[in-house]
Design an enzyme around this catalytic site. Structure first.
Site: not given
Length: 213
Positions: A84, A194, A196
């Site tokens: 990011c 992202h 994750e």
């Protein structure tokens, strides 16, 4: 010894760190959240997360001498992954509300606002267009990833005229305009989205990176 690659997530005060730590652990790494210099320099992989404003992230990184340690790792071919705003700061500069801030300058380019006619922030799932020889996106054709951002790098001006160089692999996405979703360049990789927060696809991308360490 666990036999797992050791990965440091750089602890410089950025939000969203613990979700990145948990995702990397699930993807197969032994993860430490720290700003300890020796750990940052010697880990198999370093992850630079980032949320919020470009200038604020750069300021926080400078407070812990992050640009120096990131630069030393890259110069020594030690893998680094930015996420990011951790992706954005790898470029020359960011411009928010008309105010420029210097980035790390690993890649040429400027982080600017997405078009006014696009819904911002760009929040949610989107497809990406990786190159055929991508390592990060191996096995991830036609998958979608989770984005949360209002700024992006919207052009690629890297000088690829030197034949002896391996040109960076650039992945694109689209929201109002084309923008850079990821870059793979030797030891340095970064994603605007992202991983994750990107479900199974994001987990596979992290596994791909960890396997490359």
């Amino acid at each position: 010894m666990s036999g797992k690659p050791d990965v440091v997530v750089l602890d410089y005060g950025s939000g969203n760190i613990h979700s990145a730590v948990r995702a990397l652990e699930r993807a197969g790494a032994q993860v430490t959240l720290t700003k300890d210099t020796e750990s940052v320099l010697n880990a198999s992989g370093l992850v630079v997360p980032g949320v919020g404003a470009f200038a604020a992230v750069m300021s926080a990184l400078r407070e812990i001498d992050g640009p120096r340690w990131i630069g030393r790792r890259i110069a020594g071919s030690r893998p680094v992954l930015g996420i990011c705003v951790g992706h954005q700061v790898m470029f020359d500069r960011g411009v928010e509300h008309g105010i420029p801030a210097e980035g790390l300058g690993e890649w040429p380019g400027e982080v600017t606002a997405l078009p006014e006619d696009a819904v911002v922030p760009h929040m949610g799932w989107n497809t990406v267009r990786p190159p055929e020889d991508s390592v990060l996106f191996e096995g991830l054709k036609d998958e979608r990833f989770y984005f949360v951002h209002s700024y992006a790098v919207q052009s690629w001006d890297f000088d690829q005229s030197i034949e002896s160089m391996n040109p960076p692999k650039v992945t694109w996405s689209h929201h109002g305009t084309d923008f850079i979703a990821a870059v793979e360049n030797g030891p340095l990789s970064a994603t605007q989205f992202h991983p994750e927060k990107s479900g199974d696809a994001g987990m596979q991308l992290l596994r791909n990176w960890i396997l490359s360490l």
